[in-house]
Design a protein around this motif. Structure first.
Motif, PDB file in Angstrom:
ATOM      1  N   HIS A   1       5.298 -31.632  -8.332  1.00 37.85           N
ATOM      2  CA  HIS A   1       4.319 -31.421  -7.275  1.00 37.85           C
ATOM      3  C   HIS A   1       5.089 -31.152  -5.984  1.00 37.85           C
ATOM      4  O   HIS A   1       5.920 -31.966  -5.562  1.00 37.85           O
ATOM      5  CB  HIS A   1       3.439 -32.656  -7.109  1.00 37.85           C
ATOM      6  N   CYS A   2       4.816 -30.005  -5.355  1.00 37.83           N
ATOM      7  CA  CYS A   2       5.567 -29.614  -4.155  1.00 37.83           C
ATOM      8  C   CYS A   2       4.643 -29.001  -3.114  1.00 37.83           C
ATOM      9  O   CYS A   2       4.050 -27.943  -3.348  1.00 37.83           O
ATOM     10  CB  CYS A   2       6.659 -28.613  -4.507  1.00 37.83           C
ATOM     11  N   THR A   3       4.531 -29.680  -1.971  1.00 38.17           N
ATOM     12  CA  THR A   3       3.786 -29.130  -0.841  1.00 38.17           C
ATOM     13  C   THR A   3       4.750 -28.770   0.289  1.00 38.17           C
ATOM     14  O   THR A   3       4.932 -27.614   0.626  1.00 38.17           O
ATOM     15  CB  THR A   3       2.720 -30.131  -0.347  1.00 38.17           C
ATOM     16  N   GLY A   4       5.408 -29.763   0.891  1.00 42.23           N
ATOM     17  CA  GLY A   4       6.333 -29.510   1.984  1.00 42.23           C
ATOM     18  C   GLY A   4       7.612 -28.821   1.537  1.00 42.23           C
ATOM     19  O   GLY A   4       8.044 -28.941   0.395  1.00 42.23           O
ATOM     20  N   THR A   5       8.247 -28.118   2.468  1.00 40.87           N
ATOM     21  CA  THR A   5       9.417 -27.295   2.147  1.00 40.87           C
ATOM     22  C   THR A   5      10.638 -28.128   1.766  1.00 40.87           C
ATOM     23  O   THR A   5      11.301 -27.856   0.756  1.00 40.87           O
ATOM     24  CB  THR A   5       9.770 -26.397   3.348  1.00 40.87           C
ATOM     25  N   GLU A   6      10.970 -29.135   2.552  1.00 43.65           N
ATOM     26  CA  GLU A   6      12.200 -29.883   2.318  1.00 43.65           C
ATOM     27  C   GLU A   6      12.182 -30.592   0.970  1.00 43.65           C
ATOM     28  O   GLU A   6      13.175 -30.596   0.238  1.00 43.65           O
ATOM     29  CB  GLU A   6      12.428 -30.892   3.452  1.00 43.65           C
ATOM     30  N   GLY A   7      11.050 -31.193   0.627  1.00 36.63           N
ATOM     31  CA  GLY A   7      10.949 -31.856  -0.668  1.00 36.63           C
ATOM     32  C   GLY A   7      10.992 -30.875  -1.825  1.00 36.63           C
ATOM     33  O   GLY A   7      11.506 -31.188  -2.905  1.00 36.63           O
TER      34      GLY A   7
END
Length: 410
Positions: A228-234
């Motif tokens: 699960h990926c929303t934000g860029t850095e994560g």
């Protein structure tokens, strides 16, 4: 088993070629002929049933690569307190609605996936074939921590959706427990998310060390990790650790795109929810609406970048059979993909060929080819001209799964 002769426009899922006056022959559970009606072998009428519907289009059975069949939302159960027996019985019922919408296979992310998968394979439950991840692995206070009023121990005992793990030893235990229960891949929460109440969408969840341990453990089992990926850095964190499937991918940047190309990483869409949230202020909790409206525009840009880079986009919905995400209306994702710039053929291939690749089943399903398993869908209408003919379960007229006629609504 009966033999079937399906006649109509054939979209094989493999390439852009369309057979306008096509024919697909099915014997036992396999496709034995694909071509024009004129080329179709003559069979003894008593041994084969011919299926014809007006303006028919024949496609491979659809695959949802991001499903959560936990049985909570369709009956408004509290997933942290409801009986698991109630939840799994409700989930078994919900699977039939997914099948009726044309989805002959899914990747499911939740506690009941392995058991439901076995039940479908044994013929005990009517529904899509399931590639299960088991529970989603999340850090404490992360996107999978939906019951912060309960202890971590209680949630890990009762949540049908996620398990909380902190530090490499707990992460490894969580991964191995999912495999022990029958998981075929692993799902993690690498960033914050829209629906969780105690994190930000930009939060980085799991250290790179934790993620690398999870990925390595999955690879030892011959499979992969979806994140699960929303934000860029994560998202970057997850990609550097070696995940193979980016779910949502809302805020991709050029660095993310580059690694995805290098690592043959798939992007799973979930656009109907992402693009729909800004239109639902009146029916959503404030924390979901405020975070969600930020994501829609960025999600469109991410899809545009991924498509331009040639990244494989696979169909996923994140639907849970809630009032706003009915399985009977799951075809909305096709329309959202068109809104995001994909062609109708690309949208169809995302739910067929591309999705089968992500399920590691390209040699079995996902395209209409001789020798492959007969998972097929027929609709009345041409989705290349009007993608909305794939939207509702009432528009899906014929479904074959493993060569068996499981839905007929002519």
């Amino acid at each position: 088993m009966k033999s079937y002769k399906l006649e109509g426009r054939v979209i094989n899922g493999l390439d852009d070629h369309v057979i306008e006056k096509g024919c697909v022959l099915v014997e036992q559970d396999k496709i034995v002929f694909v071509g024009t009606v004129e080329e179709c072998p003559n069979l003894i009428p008593e041994l084969v049933e011919t299926i014809q519907i007006p303006n028919a289009t024949i496609m491979p059975g659809f695959i949802d690569c991001h499903a959560h069949v936990v049985g909570a939302d369709s009956q408004d159960y509290d997933e942290c307190t409801a009986s698991h027996m109630d939840l799994i019985l409700n989930a078994a019922h919900d699977l039939g609605q997914l099948l009726d919408s044309g989805f002959t296979s899914i990747r499911d992310m939740g506690l009941f996936g392995p058991s439901l998968s076995r039940a479908v394979d044994l013929g005990l439950v009517r529904g899509p074939k399931i590639m299960p991840s088991g529970r989603i692995i999340s850090v404490t206070a992360g996107h999978g921590d939906h019951g912060y009023q309960f202890s971590k121990a209680y949630l890990n005992e009762h949540s049908p959706l996620s398990v909380l793990a902190d530090g490499v030893p707990e992460c490894l235990e969580a991964v191995r427990t999912q495999f022990r229960n029958g998981a075929k891949f692993i799902k993690v929460m690498a960033t914050g998310g829209v629906s969780s109440p105690i994190d930000k969408i930009t939060d980085v969840q799991f250290s790179e060390t934790e993620l690398k341990a999870i990925v390595a453990e999955a690879e030892r089992r011959g499979t992969y990790v979806a994140a699960h990926c929303t934000g860029t850095e994560g998202t970057l964190n997850a990609l550097k650790a070696g995940v193979k499937s980016i779910e949502h991918g809302v805020m991709l940047d050029e660095s993310c795109i580059q690694i995805m190309v290098e690592n043959d990483c798939t992007l799973v869409s979930t656009l109907a929810i992402s693009l729909g949230i800004p239109k639902m202020k009146a029916v959503l909790p404030a924390h979901i609406y405020e975070k969600g409206k930020v994501c829609a525009e960025k999600n469109l840009k991410s899809i545009e970048m991924a498509r331009a880079a040639g990244i494989r986009i696979a169909f996923g919905t994140d639907y849970t059979n809630s009032k706003n995400t009915r399985y009977s209306d799951i075809g909305k994702e096709f329309e959202a993909m068109i809104e995001a710039g994909l062609t109708p053929m690309e949208a169809i291939q995302s739910a067929t060929k591309n999705a089968a690749y992500l399920l590691k089943q390209s040699d079995e399903v996902g395209t209409i080819e001789v020798g492959k398993t007969a998972d097929l869908v027929m609709v009345s209408g041409n989705p290349l001209e009007d993608i909305s003919v794939l939207r509702g379960s009432e528009k899906i007229k014929i479904i074959l799964q493993n060569g068996v006629l499981v839905k007929r609504s002519e």
